[in-house]
Every structure is written in structure tokens, then in C-alpha cells.
Design a protein around this motif. Structure first.
Motif, mmCIF file in Angstrom:
data_model
loop_
_atom_site.group_PDB
_atom_site.id
_atom_site.type_symbol
_atom_site.label_atom_id
_atom_site.label_comp_id
_atom_site.label_asym_id
_atom_site.label_seq_id
_atom_site.Cartn_x
_atom_site.Cartn_y
_atom_site.Cartn_z
ATOM 1 N N CYS A 32 0.903 -1.288 -0.041
ATOM 2 C CA CYS A 32 0.056 -0.066 0.056
ATOM 3 C C CYS A 32 0.915 1.247 -0.182
ATOM 4 O O CYS A 32 0.540 2.445 -0.575
ATOM 5 C CB CYS A 32 -0.965 -0.075 1.188
ATOM 6 S SG CYS A 32 -2.234 -1.267 1.030
ATOM 7 N N LEU A 33 1.916 1.194 0.867
ATOM 8 C CA LEU A 33 2.789 2.405 1.051
ATOM 9 C C LEU A 33 3.358 2.635 -0.273
ATOM 10 O O LEU A 33 3.707 3.816 -0.871
ATOM 11 C CB LEU A 33 4.043 2.214 1.934
ATOM 12 C CG LEU A 33 4.881 3.651 2.350
ATOM 13 C CD1 LEU A 33 3.855 4.619 2.506
ATOM 14 C CD2 LEU A 33 5.694 3.146 3.335
ATOM 15 N N SER A 34 3.912 1.541 -0.982
ATOM 16 C CA SER A 34 4.441 1.652 -2.314
ATOM 17 C C SER A 34 3.687 2.375 -3.494
ATOM 18 O O SER A 34 4.267 3.235 -4.047
ATOM 19 C CB SER A 34 5.059 0.256 -2.793
ATOM 20 O OG SER A 34 5.636 0.307 -4.266
ATOM 21 N N ALA A 35 2.505 2.051 -3.380
ATOM 22 C CA ALA A 35 1.363 2.555 -4.121
ATOM 23 C C ALA A 35 1.253 3.946 -4.194
ATOM 24 O O ALA A 35 1.228 4.932 -4.954
ATOM 25 C CB ALA A 35 0.213 1.922 -4.158
ATOM 26 N N ILE A 36 1.004 4.428 -2.729
ATOM 27 C CA ILE A 36 1.006 5.620 -2.389
ATOM 28 C C ILE A 36 2.205 6.576 -2.727
ATOM 29 O O ILE A 36 2.097 7.683 -3.411
ATOM 30 C CB ILE A 36 0.582 6.017 -0.959
ATOM 31 C CG1 ILE A 36 -0.583 5.132 -0.505
ATOM 32 C CG2 ILE A 36 0.833 7.348 -0.453
ATOM 33 C CD1 ILE A 36 -0.872 5.239 1.019
ATOM 34 N N ALA A 37 3.282 6.012 -2.464
ATOM 35 C CA ALA A 37 4.710 6.705 -2.635
ATOM 36 C C ALA A 37 4.851 7.085 -4.042
ATOM 37 O O ALA A 37 5.444 8.000 -4.561
ATOM 38 C CB ALA A 37 5.801 5.989 -1.892
ATOM 39 N N THR A 38 4.534 6.014 -4.921
ATOM 40 C CA THR A 38 4.922 6.204 -6.403
ATOM 41 C C THR A 38 4.028 7.199 -7.120
ATOM 42 O O THR A 38 4.552 8.070 -7.889
ATOM 43 C CB THR A 38 4.533 4.848 -7.023
ATOM 44 O OG1 THR A 38 4.950 3.819 -6.612
ATOM 45 C CG2 THR A 38 4.520 4.928 -8.707
ATOM 46 N N ILE A 39 2.620 7.466 -6.552
ATOM 47 C CA ILE A 39 1.855 8.332 -7.100
ATOM 48 C C ILE A 39 2.336 9.754 -6.644
ATOM 49 O O ILE A 39 2.201 10.774 -7.568
ATOM 50 C CB ILE A 39 0.350 8.326 -6.914
ATOM 51 C CG1 ILE A 39 -0.319 6.845 -7.345
ATOM 52 C CG2 ILE A 39 -0.627 9.427 -7.032
ATOM 53 C CD1 ILE A 39 -1.503 6.588 -6.944
ATOM 54 N N LEU A 40 2.474 9.895 -5.306
ATOM 55 C CA LEU A 40 2.703 11.225 -4.883
ATOM 56 C C LEU A 40 4.028 11.617 -5.292
ATOM 57 O O LEU A 40 4.576 12.922 -5.557
ATOM 58 C CB LEU A 40 2.935 11.057 -3.350
ATOM 59 C CG LEU A 40 1.518 11.013 -2.741
ATOM 60 C CD1 LEU A 40 1.580 11.053 -1.073
ATOM 61 C CD2 LEU A 40 0.546 12.202 -2.990
ATOM 62 N N PHE A 91 1.387 -0.350 -11.878
ATOM 63 C CA PHE A 91 0.175 -0.383 -12.053
ATOM 64 C C PHE A 91 -0.555 0.903 -11.454
ATOM 65 O O PHE A 91 -1.473 1.558 -12.225
ATOM 66 C CB PHE A 91 -0.593 -1.531 -11.396
ATOM 67 C CG PHE A 91 -2.068 -1.597 -11.437
ATOM 68 C CD1 PHE A 91 -2.747 -1.767 -12.648
ATOM 69 C CD2 PHE A 91 -2.939 -1.011 -10.329
ATOM 70 C CE1 PHE A 91 -4.073 -1.978 -12.652
ATOM 71 C CE2 PHE A 91 -4.465 -1.034 -10.508
ATOM 72 C CZ PHE A 91 -4.993 -1.410 -11.426
ATOM 73 N N THR A 92 -0.285 1.294 -10.424
ATOM 74 C CA THR A 92 -0.695 2.541 -9.669
ATOM 75 C C THR A 92 -0.354 3.780 -10.731
ATOM 76 O O THR A 92 -1.029 4.833 -10.625
ATOM 77 C CB THR A 92 -0.416 2.622 -8.319
ATOM 78 O OG1 THR A 92 0.896 2.663 -8.244
ATOM 79 C CG2 THR A 92 -0.960 1.725 -7.476
ATOM 80 N N SER A 93 0.926 3.942 -11.173
ATOM 81 C CA SER A 93 1.524 4.952 -11.895
ATOM 82 C C SER A 93 0.327 4.955 -13.284
ATOM 83 O O SER A 93 -0.065 5.909 -13.624
ATOM 84 C CB SER A 93 2.686 4.717 -12.336
ATOM 85 O OG SER A 93 3.759 4.947 -11.297
ATOM 86 N N LEU A 94 0.117 3.855 -14.080
ATOM 87 C CA LEU A 94 -0.786 3.886 -15.011
ATOM 88 C C LEU A 94 -1.865 4.282 -14.742
ATOM 89 O O LEU A 94 -2.534 5.054 -15.441
ATOM 90 C CB LEU A 94 -0.438 2.615 -15.648
ATOM 91 C CG LEU A 94 -1.474 2.292 -16.886
ATOM 92 C CD1 LEU A 94 -1.004 3.176 -18.073
ATOM 93 C CD2 LEU A 94 -1.360 0.758 -17.373
ATOM 94 N N PHE A 95 -2.711 3.700 -13.573
ATOM 95 C CA PHE A 95 -3.882 4.135 -13.161
ATOM 96 C C PHE A 95 -3.995 5.602 -12.890
ATOM 97 O O PHE A 95 -4.979 6.226 -13.506
ATOM 98 C CB PHE A 95 -4.459 3.333 -11.893
ATOM 99 C CG PHE A 95 -5.731 3.908 -11.405
ATOM 100 C CD1 PHE A 95 -6.750 3.241 -11.997
ATOM 101 C CD2 PHE A 95 -5.656 4.652 -10.461
ATOM 102 C CE1 PHE A 95 -7.978 3.837 -11.344
ATOM 103 C CE2 PHE A 95 -6.942 5.076 -9.753
ATOM 104 C CZ PHE A 95 -8.044 4.589 -10.107
#
Length: 233
Positions: A32-40, A91-95
Motif C-alpha cells: 500500500c505504501l509503495s502505491a501511495i509513494a509512487t503516485i505522490l 500499475f498505480t502509475s498507469l492508473f
């Protein structure tokens, strides 16, 4: 001096959150933290600040924690779980890229006050996100691969799987961060800034990554103790 204090405080806070996430939520917390950190990080990287005598992007610290996350997962959970964090980040970056670009297609209401600022920020996001996603995946997968190569080497030489954590971590992270800094600077900023600024961004990014990699190693030891404590119970 305010920028330096804020960056140092951010680094301590973000690395601490990685350990807290792992302590209470295990590898799911790190995903979860990886997804949040990547977007931010892909938003923060648009901002340039002066700190420690260098011009640098604000995304460096958040990108650094993604390496800590894969390092913790490599050390405590295994290569497969570390690579899974990389693909979650992709995936989160693409989303985020697709969703944020769809915002720009809307016709704002007459009383809207935000669309102008949103367009200003996210009109430059696609190149940044595509660049960071490609470089992120390549450097992170390389980092995980190299970490386990170092691990196999030290275990073969010493017969001890636990020893030389600092070597396998720094030996992989410092090299992969060099690759990350070089490729991202070229892909994301070439043609946008002059050569001097590009060199400054690359140099400052890598200097920061050297520092964060050393702190990354310090964070790995308590992460391993967290894992061993859970295993013991």
C-alpha cells in the motif's frame, strides 16, 4: 535552511512509516505504501527546490522509500514479493496517469476555480509519469536482481545467510540508483532544461540517493528484527 530541515524531516517520517507499515500490516502495508509513494512522487517530482547547495526535485525522497520497500521485501519476504511491489507501483502509475488525464477533458463549470491550476500541473504529467514508470520498473527490477546476486555471493563465501546485509543492500541500491538518476533525468527533463540544469538535477538526485541508501540500510536491520519477531511468535 528551511528546505534542508523539511527534506530531512520528510526522510525520517517516510522511512519510519515504512517500518510502522511493516510492523502492523506486514507486506500488505508495504504494498500500500509503495502505491501511495509512487503516485505522490510523480507529482512531487514536478517541483524544483534548492537545498544543501543543490537544485533538486522534491520526488527524490519518496522515490527513495520505494527502494527501501523492495529492500525490506527482498530481505524479509523474498524476491517474488519484492518484484510484486514493483509491479504494483507500475500499475498505480498507469492508473493515475489515465485518470488524471481524463480530468483535463471535462468542461469546467462557470464558477470553477481549480481547473486552471489542474491543467497547469497535469498537462506536463504524462511525460513525467511515462518516464518515471519505465525507469522505475527497470531500476527496481535490476535492484532486486542484483541484491539477490550479492546475497548468493556472500552466503557462498561465508556460509551465513544473515551476514553482510549492508553489502548486498548498498551494493545493489547504489548501482541501481545511479541507473535510475541518469535515465530519469534524460527521459523526463531532456529538452525542458539546459545542460547545466540537467547535470545539476542528475548530480543532486544521485547525491541524495547515496545518503538515503545509507539510511535505507539502517532501516533494514529493525525491519529484519520485526520479521524475526513475527516468526518467533
Amino acid at each position: 535552511m528551511i528546505n534542508e530541515l523539511l527534506l530531512a524531516g520528510s526522510l525520517v517520517f517516510i522511512f519510519s512509516m515504512a517500518l510502522i507499515s511493516y510492523r502492523f500490516f506486514g507486506r500488505t502495508g508495504l504494498y500500500c505504501l509503495s502505491a501511495i509513494a509512487t503516485i505522490l512522487a510523480n507529482i512531487e517530482v514536478l517541483l524544483l527546490v534548492n537545498a544543501f547547495g543543490m537544485e533538486q526535485t522534491l520526488g527524490n525522497v519518496l522515490f527513495a522509500v520505494t527502494y527501501l520497500i523492495t529492500d525490506i521485501l527482498s530481505e524479509c519476504e523474498g524476491k517474488k514479493e519484492a518484484n510484486k511491489a514493483v509491479w504494483i507501483g507500475m500499475f498505480t502509475s498507469l492508473f493515475f496517469l489515465l485518470l488524471s488525464q481524463s480530468w483535463l477533458l471535462y468542461v469546467p463549470a462557470e464558477n470553477d476555480r481549480a481547473m486552471g491550476a489542474i491543467r497547469e500541473i497535469f498537462s506536463s504529467t504524462p511525460r513525467m509519469l511515462v518516464s518515471s514508470s519505465i525507469v522505475y520498473a527497470a531500476s527496481q527490477i535490476f535492484d532486486v536482481w542484483l541484491c539477490h546476486k550479492w546475497w548468493a555471493f556472500t552466503e557462498r563465501k561465508t556460509g551465513d545467510r544473515r551476514r553482510f546485509l549492508w553489502l548486498r543492500n548498498n551494493g545493489s541500491t547504489l548501482i541501481s540508483q545511479l541507473l535510475n538518476s541518469l535515465l530519469f533525468t534524460l527521459f523526463a527533463f531532456y529538452g525542458t532544461y539546459d545542460a547545466g540544469t540537467l547535470l545539476s538535477i542528475f548530480t543532486s538526485s544521485y547525491v541524495i540517493y547515496i545518503f538515503t541508501s545509507l539510511l535505507d540500510t539502517l532501516a533494514l536491520y529493525p525491519a529484519r528484527r520485526i520479521k524475526e519477531g513475527k516468526t518467533a511468535t
